[in-house]
Design a protein around this motif. Structure first.
Motif, mmCIF file in Angstrom:
data_model
loop_
_atom_site.group_PDB
_atom_site.id
_atom_site.type_symbol
_atom_site.label_atom_id
_atom_site.label_comp_id
_atom_site.label_asym_id
_atom_site.label_seq_id
_atom_site.Cartn_x
_atom_site.Cartn_y
_atom_site.Cartn_z
ATOM 1 N N ARG A 115 18.063 -10.946 -82.193
ATOM 2 C CA ARG A 115 17.857 -12.240 -82.536
ATOM 3 C C ARG A 115 17.275 -13.261 -81.266
ATOM 4 N NH1 ARG A 115 22.804 -12.108 -83.221
ATOM 5 N NH2 ARG A 115 23.027 -12.222 -85.322
ATOM 6 N N THR A 133 21.222 -10.357 -78.341
ATOM 7 C CA THR A 133 20.518 -11.653 -78.490
ATOM 8 C C THR A 133 19.760 -11.883 -77.289
ATOM 9 O OG1 THR A 133 22.327 -12.288 -80.084
ATOM 10 C CG2 THR A 133 20.858 -13.870 -79.121
ATOM 11 N N ASP A 164 13.380 -9.951 -84.078
ATOM 12 C CA ASP A 164 13.349 -10.316 -85.323
ATOM 13 C C ASP A 164 12.914 -11.349 -85.933
ATOM 14 O OD1 ASP A 164 14.020 -10.602 -87.991
ATOM 15 O OD2 ASP A 164 15.930 -9.720 -87.902
ATOM 16 N N THR A 211 12.962 -13.273 -88.327
ATOM 17 C CA THR A 211 13.564 -13.895 -89.404
ATOM 18 C C THR A 211 15.026 -14.209 -88.847
ATOM 19 O OG1 THR A 211 14.880 -11.948 -90.140
ATOM 20 C CG2 THR A 211 12.733 -12.271 -91.072
ATOM 21 N N GLN A 212 15.135 -14.029 -87.569
ATOM 22 C CA GLN A 212 16.347 -14.436 -86.689
ATOM 23 C C GLN A 212 16.110 -15.390 -85.518
ATOM 24 O OE1 GLN A 212 19.522 -12.974 -87.923
ATOM 25 N NE2 GLN A 212 18.287 -13.348 -89.389
ATOM 26 N N ARG A 213 15.379 -16.374 -85.908
ATOM 27 C CA ARG A 213 15.087 -17.425 -84.677
ATOM 28 C C ARG A 213 15.976 -18.676 -84.948
ATOM 29 N NH1 ARG A 213 9.463 -17.308 -86.604
ATOM 30 N NH2 ARG A 213 8.147 -15.765 -85.279
ATOM 31 N N ARG A 255 15.452 -19.831 -88.458
ATOM 32 C CA ARG A 255 16.229 -19.809 -89.666
ATOM 33 C C ARG A 255 17.384 -20.500 -89.609
ATOM 34 N NH1 ARG A 255 18.195 -19.529 -93.355
ATOM 35 N NH2 ARG A 255 19.031 -17.730 -94.730
ATOM 36 N N THR A 277 25.354 -16.225 -87.121
ATOM 37 C CA THR A 277 25.295 -14.812 -87.269
ATOM 38 C C THR A 277 25.535 -14.417 -89.058
ATOM 39 O OG1 THR A 277 27.612 -14.646 -86.933
ATOM 40 C CG2 THR A 277 26.114 -14.267 -85.116
ATOM 41 N N PHE A 332 23.656 -14.821 -91.234
ATOM 42 C CA PHE A 332 22.347 -14.561 -91.852
ATOM 43 C C PHE A 332 21.764 -13.337 -91.190
ATOM 44 C CE2 PHE A 332 22.317 -19.225 -90.987
ATOM 45 C CZ PHE A 332 22.329 -19.588 -92.338
ATOM 46 N N SER A 375 19.574 -9.783 -91.450
ATOM 47 C CA SER A 375 18.061 -9.309 -91.520
ATOM 48 C C SER A 375 17.467 -8.493 -92.378
ATOM 49 C CB SER A 375 17.601 -9.313 -90.052
ATOM 50 O OG SER A 375 16.155 -8.565 -90.144
ATOM 51 N N ASN A 393 20.328 -3.750 -90.832
ATOM 52 C CA ASN A 393 20.428 -5.173 -90.495
ATOM 53 C C ASN A 393 20.197 -5.328 -88.867
ATOM 54 O OD1 ASN A 393 20.809 -5.979 -92.879
ATOM 55 N ND2 ASN A 393 23.156 -5.626 -92.790
ATOM 56 N N ASP A 397 21.677 -7.332 -86.922
ATOM 57 C CA ASP A 397 22.990 -7.160 -85.990
ATOM 58 C C ASP A 397 23.887 -5.808 -85.857
ATOM 59 O OD1 ASP A 397 23.741 -6.915 -88.504
ATOM 60 O OD2 ASP A 397 24.949 -8.731 -88.702
#
Length: 444
Positions: free
Chosen positions: A84, A125, A162, A164-166, A190, A305, A307, A309, A400, A402
């Motif tokens: 993340r 992160t 990732d 998709t995890q900004r 995101r 968190t 969301f 991935s 995922n 996380d």
């Protein structure tokens, strides 16, 4: 780091004047920063490579100027695991160092308290604290948005992210900058969290959905709560939420109320957190002061968190190690009988601990047995067992970013029973709650 003491009423007047000009700012998306809509999976170019960046201050050329940012890489950084990425923007008169260091509260308030929560959850992160020009975020001609584009590109080339995890979060002027990114980079970020913000840095675009959280004090005498409501309502509309006037606490109550809007498009929630207080990112219920013990950190961390991935770690074969226990997912006594429940056991590298994550989202052991929800169960407590691979949804898993592993059929997480860590602890399915007993690493 009592940010409210750094922003005086005189500064407030200046900010409100700037806000009138802010809406006219524009910046066009940079095609070199890859867009990542909700649900799209992508690992950055830095994955699988030796890192080229380290924690500390970095300088980058952007829009013809030398700009700087502070990078905070987690101690357990793994270049095979997409991380993340969270940006923390400072307030007017603040600095990147204030955000990174946590100011007077130190580590506990670093990145608005999010770094501490990431570490306590063993949730790797990467944090970034950019430095604004003149200690602010005027975003003239879109230059600060371009600065973010340039940082994202540099960080993702040198580290495993990732995409998709900004996320972006900021207080006051930093909140305005986070809002500007929500407007202009909705396909890049995101979600954003705006603490006591207003439209000061512009809203180029502003028509696409992005997950949005706003936090604001009823008695804010720097940027009035009406300004925060206006930002929120932009994404109530964009995200297809049902319009409402969410409840807010009574003045003098020294409490807060958090409201999640209903009817929002899937993956694009809007949350509004109003509190009886002033211009402060760290209010404490029952107190006129603030501090790192605030409720805001937990609410923002929970918002970010949620969301998951869909990007699995590049490593596809190895031992499945529980982060809490340090022990491996193991099939007792090398059993191959259908219905044998998986357990925790000291890692020894045997074939009963070697798992492969396949393109079909199966976790296989021995080459022909799949980890399966017993009886195709979808309820808490369903045993995680091995069974002949048959392609059913009860044998499919999402790994995922996380660290959680969720059943495609059930949506539940692989869980060490009772959060126990001893040898022989059974592995089951349970509602995802973010505990370390539900986090795993597939290690080659």
């Amino acid at each position: 780091m009592r940010c409210r003491s750094l922003v005086t009423p005189l500064v407030a007047a200046a900010l409100l004047v700037m806000s009138a000009a802010g809406t006219a700012l524009s910046s066009s998306p940079d095609a070199s920063v890859s867009p990542s809509r909700a649900g799209a999976a992508a690992a950055s170019a830095g994955c699988g490579k030796a890192p080229t960046l380290t924690s500390g201050t970095h300088t980058i050329s952007s829009s013809g100027q030398n700009r700087s940012y502070i990078l905070r890489i987690p101690a357990d950084y793994d270049n095979n695991r997409p991380h993340r990425l969270v940006f923390g923007f400072h307030w007017l008169g603040g600095t990147a160092h204030d955000v990174d260091s946590g100011g007077a509260d130190g580590y506990n308030w670093s990145y608005y308290g999010l770094r501490r929560l990431a570490d306590s959850a063993n949730d790797s992160t990467i944090f970034v604290a950019p430095q604004g020009l003149d200690n602010g975020w005027a975003n003239s001609g879109g230059r600060d948005v371009t600065f973010v584009d340039d940082m994202v590109r540099q960080i993702e080339a040198g580290l495993c992210v990732d995409t998709t995890q900004r996320f972006a979060a900021g207080f006051s002027y930093g909140g305005a900058m986070s809002y500007a990114l929500a407007c202009s980079r909705a396909t890049v970020f995101r979600a954003v969290a705006v603490y006591s913000g207003a439209n000061l840095s512009g809203c180029s675009g502003g028509g696409q959905p992005v997950a949005y959280m706003g936090l604001h004090g009823l008695r804010d005498n720097v940027l009035p709560i009406s300004a925060g409501r206006e930002l929120r309502d932009t994404f109530v509309r964009n995200n297809g939420c049902t319009p409402q006037n969410p409840p807010e606490p009574a003045q003098g109550s020294l409490t807060h109320i958090v409201t999640a809007y209903s009817g929002c498009d899937a993956g694009y929630p809007v949350v509004w957190a109003a509190f009886d207080g002033g211009h402060d990112p760290a209010p404490i219920d029952g107190s006129t002061g603030g501090g790192w013990q605030t409720w805001t950190s937990g609410e923002v961390w929970r918002f970010f968190t949620q969301f998951g991935s869909s990007t699995p770690p590049p490593t596809s074969t190895g031992t499945l190690v529980g982060r809490q226990s340090g022990r491996c997912a193991d099939i007792p006594d090398y059993a191959t009988t259908n219905g044998t429940q998986a357990q925790l056991w000291d890692c020894h590298g045997g074939t009963n601990q070697q798992w492969t994550y396949t393109d079909d989202k199966q976790l296989t052991v021995y080459g022909n047995k799949c980890l399966t929800a017993s009886g195709n169960g979808t309820g808490d407590g369903t045993a995680a067992v091995i069974w002949d691979c048959n392609g059913q949804p009860s044998q499919q898993w999402d790994i995922n970013a996380d660290g959680t592993i969720t059943g495609v059929q059930s949506g539940l997480c692989l869980d060490a029973v009772g959060a126990n860590t001893a040898n022989g602890t059974k592995i089951q399915l349970w509602s995802c709650w973010g505990g370390a007993n539900q986090q795993w690493d597939l290690q080659s």
